[in-house]
Design a protein around this motif. Structure first.
Motif, PDB file in Angstrom:
ATOM      1  N   THR A   1       0.840  -1.204   0.000  1.00 25.48           N
ATOM      2  CA  THR A   1       0.000   0.000   0.000  1.00 25.48           C
ATOM      3  C   THR A   1       0.876   1.255   0.000  1.00 25.48           C
ATOM      4  O   THR A   1       0.639   2.199  -0.766  1.00 25.48           O
ATOM      5  N   HIS A   2       1.908   1.226   0.850  1.00 24.62           N
ATOM      6  CA  HIS A   2       2.768   2.410   0.976  1.00 24.62           C
ATOM      7  C   HIS A   2       3.640   2.597  -0.260  1.00 24.62           C
ATOM      8  O   HIS A   2       3.934   3.721  -0.651  1.00 24.62           O
ATOM      9  N   LEU A   3       4.045   1.484  -0.872  1.00 25.05           N
ATOM     10  CA  LEU A   3       4.833   1.574  -2.108  1.00 25.05           C
ATOM     11  C   LEU A   3       4.006   2.252  -3.203  1.00 25.05           C
ATOM     12  O   LEU A   3       4.466   3.170  -3.873  1.00 25.05           O
ATOM     13  N   ILE A   4       2.761   1.797  -3.347  1.00 18.15           N
ATOM     14  CA  ILE A   4       1.905   2.363  -4.412  1.00 18.15           C
ATOM     15  C   ILE A   4       1.615   3.839  -4.126  1.00 18.15           C
ATOM     16  O   ILE A   4       1.724   4.683  -5.010  1.00 18.15           O
ATOM     17  N   ARG A   5       1.251   4.132  -2.873  1.00 16.94           N
ATOM     18  CA  ARG A   5       0.920   5.521  -2.536  1.00 16.94           C
ATOM     19  C   ARG A   5       2.127   6.432  -2.832  1.00 16.94           C
ATOM     20  O   ARG A   5       1.977   7.486  -3.455  1.00 16.94           O
ATOM     21  N   THR A   6       3.299   5.989  -2.403  1.00 18.27           N
ATOM     22  CA  THR A   6       4.512   6.789  -2.582  1.00 18.27           C
ATOM     23  C   THR A   6       4.792   6.998  -4.077  1.00 18.27           C
ATOM     24  O   THR A   6       5.132   8.110  -4.509  1.00 18.27           O
ATOM     25  N   GLN A   7       4.601   5.934  -4.852  1.00 18.43           N
ATOM     26  CA  GLN A   7       4.835   5.999  -6.290  1.00 18.43           C
ATOM     27  C   GLN A   7       3.857   6.949  -6.977  1.00 18.43           C
ATOM     28  O   GLN A   7       4.241   7.780  -7.795  1.00 18.43           O
ATOM     29  N   VAL A   8       2.584   6.847  -6.608  1.00 18.90           N
ATOM     30  CA  VAL A   8       1.567   7.717  -7.218  1.00 18.90           C
ATOM     31  C   VAL A   8       1.870   9.187  -6.887  1.00 18.90           C
ATOM     32  O   VAL A   8       1.819  10.064  -7.760  1.00 18.90           O
ATOM     33  N   LEU A   9       2.238   9.443  -5.627  1.00 20.11           N
ATOM     34  CA  LEU A   9       2.554  10.824  -5.232  1.00 20.11           C
ATOM     35  C   LEU A   9       3.806  11.319  -5.956  1.00 20.11           C
ATOM     36  O   LEU A   9       3.865  12.464  -6.410  1.00 20.11           O
ATOM     37  N   ALA A  10       4.797  10.438  -6.104  1.00 23.85           N
ATOM     38  CA  ALA A  10       6.048  10.830  -6.771  1.00 23.85           C
ATOM     39  C   ALA A  10       5.799  11.156  -8.251  1.00 23.85           C
ATOM     40  O   ALA A  10       6.528  11.948  -8.845  1.00 23.85           O
ATOM     41  N   SER A  11       4.746  10.565  -8.818  1.00 19.77           N
ATOM     42  CA  SER A  11       4.452  10.835 -10.233  1.00 19.77           C
ATOM     43  C   SER A  11       3.705  12.163 -10.397  1.00 19.77           C
ATOM     44  O   SER A  11       3.328  12.537 -11.504  1.00 19.77           O
ATOM     45  N   GLY A  12       3.454  12.841  -9.281  1.00 18.51           N
ATOM     46  CA  GLY A  12       2.830  14.162  -9.357  1.00 18.51           C
ATOM     47  C   GLY A  12       1.333  14.140  -9.111  1.00 18.51           C
ATOM     48  O   GLY A  12       0.671  15.180  -9.131  1.00 18.51           O
ATOM     49  N   GLN A  13       0.765  12.943  -8.859  1.00 20.46           N
ATOM     50  CA  GLN A  13      -0.672  12.889  -8.569  1.00 20.46           C
ATOM     51  C   GLN A  13      -0.926  13.193  -7.084  1.00 20.46           C
ATOM     52  O   GLN A  13       0.008  13.239  -6.281  1.00 20.46           O
ATOM     53  N   THR A  14      -2.193  13.388  -6.761  1.00 23.14           N
ATOM     54  CA  THR A  14      -2.536  13.808  -5.398  1.00 23.14           C
ATOM     55  C   THR A  14      -2.794  12.601  -4.488  1.00 23.14           C
ATOM     56  O   THR A  14      -2.985  11.474  -4.968  1.00 23.14           O
ATOM     57  N   LEU A  15      -2.874  12.893  -3.177  1.00 23.04           N
ATOM     58  CA  LEU A  15      -3.231  11.839  -2.217  1.00 23.04           C
ATOM     59  C   LEU A  15      -4.650  11.332  -2.490  1.00 23.04           C
ATOM     60  O   LEU A  15      -4.946  10.155  -2.317  1.00 23.04           O
ATOM     61  N   THR A  16      -5.524  12.227  -2.942  1.00 23.93           N
ATOM     62  CA  THR A  16      -6.889  11.815  -3.305  1.00 23.93           C
ATOM     63  C   THR A  16      -6.830  10.779  -4.431  1.00 23.93           C
ATOM     64  O   THR A  16      -7.520   9.747  -4.380  1.00 23.93           O
ATOM     65  N   GLU A  17      -5.989  11.042  -5.426  1.00 19.45           N
ATOM     66  CA  GLU A  17      -5.876  10.089  -6.549  1.00 19.45           C
ATOM     67  C   GLU A  17      -5.241   8.772  -6.102  1.00 19.45           C
ATOM     68  O   GLU A  17      -5.669   7.688  -6.513  1.00 19.45           O
TER      69      GLU A  17
END
Ligand code: GDP
Length: 325
Positions: A106-122
């Protein structure tokens, strides 16, 4: 109460922290259709650990609604293992915060999504849909916002140091929120509130879980403006927290650690309060303290999954049929 005329369910927005919040959110999710429940979740406890973005309350709500929460703890994933942790220990890493092996994904995906410039909501949307969750779970903000605990013994502590490392034992002399004044509630959260028929403040820790939601720019105003009932469920039963430091904190900050203190705390925000049968004798005092508050007395302790649905069902019926004390 105005209802969605098609299927007679109210559109509910629930404000939640972790374990106590997730239980009521899960109860509501067992009754309401997916597009009738939005859970707005505290992110004041979020932190970065080994470079990973951890959102403990979002995870607890997601795992609970996704049916994979650890039933013993209420947080973490059922049947999870700690092999990564054992390996970290071999590298000499101080073992005060453990992440389960499945939890780590879960944390890997969240961190990756945020690093790609998307929001915590996304990121939350992606994780929720991966877990098959149909109701909407939203972080209260996409902006940096962190709860800071000021203690007598150790001075200022980051939230997880206070909560996990020191097991919430230090004496708290103050709570502040880094990012207050700049961090705003998300547009998705504000839109859900504006469209709601009922707002529910879950029995989460008022100071550590609900206040960090209310402090966000636009949040309190949106709740006060939306002109539908707002009710809270007391997290204190007979002056005690079911788990965690709510009662201890209330006492340390000179607040009344009782259901009356909860009513006072939420004061102008709420129209109704759900309180436990164990506090029945506080009804008379509540009538004096908050004469306009409607009260509903029931068993609020949720020990089983059925308890959650029963409590949620009672609350919806109370609000829809207007039965009050
Ligand atoms: P945390 O972020 O995991 O600490 O979770 P919350 O802030 O959402 O929940 C903690 C609060 O939930 C505590 O103050 C508990 O007293 C309350 N709580 C937990 N379980 C129950 C329950 O079954 N009934 C009630 N009324 N409160 C509960």
């Amino acid at each position: 109460m105005a209802l969605d005329t098609e299927n007679q369910f109210p559109r509910v927005v629930a404000f939640a922290g972790g374990v106590g919040g997730a239980k009521v959110a899960h109860g509501l999710a067992q009754i309401l259709p997916p597009d009738h429940l939005t859970v707005i979740v505290n992110v004041g406890d979020d932190f970065v650990h080994h470079g990973l973005r951890i959102s403990p309350d979002l995870d607890t709500v997601m795992y609970t609604l996704g049916g994979i929460a650890n039933p013993q703890t209420g947080w973490g994933i059922q049947g999870d293992t700690l092999q990564n942790f054992e390996m970290l220990e071999r590298y000499g890493v101080a073992p005060w915060f453990r992440l389960g092996d499945r939890d780590l994904a879960t944390h890997l995906i969240r961190t990756q999504v945020l690093a790609s410039g998307q929001t915590l909501t996304e990121a939350t949307q992606k994780l929720s849909s991966g877990l098959g969750i149909q109701h909407t779970i939203l972080p209260a903000t996409d902006d940096p916002f962190t709860t800071i605990i000021n203690t007598k013994e150790h001075g200022t502590l980051d939230f997880q140091e206070y909560f996990v490392k020191f097991r919430w034992q230090p004496t708290v002399v103050g709570i502040s929120y880094k990012g207050e004044g700049e961090a705003r509630a998300t547009e998705s959260a504000l839109t859900a509130i504006a469209a709601a028929d009922l707002l529910v403040i879950c029995p989460s820790n008022p100071l550590l879980s609900v206040e960090p939601i209310l402090r966000l720019g636009g949040m309190r105003e949106a709740i006060q403006k939306c002109n539908v009932p707002c009710i809270a469920i007391s997290p204190l039963i007979a002056g005690q927290a079911v788990k965690g430091p709510a009662a201890k904190l209330f006492a340390e900050l000179n607040l009344d650690a009782s259901v009356v203190g909860i009513a006072r705390y939420y004061d102008e925000l709420i129209d109704g309060l759900v309180m436990d049968i164990a506090d029945q004798n506080a009804v008379a005092e509540l009538r004096n303290v908050a004469p306009a508050l409607s009260l509903y007395v029931t068993q609020t302790l949720m020990e089983t999954i059925e308890d959650r649905a029963r409590l949620a069902g009672e609350i919806l019926r109370w609000q829809m049929e207007g039965i009050s004390l």
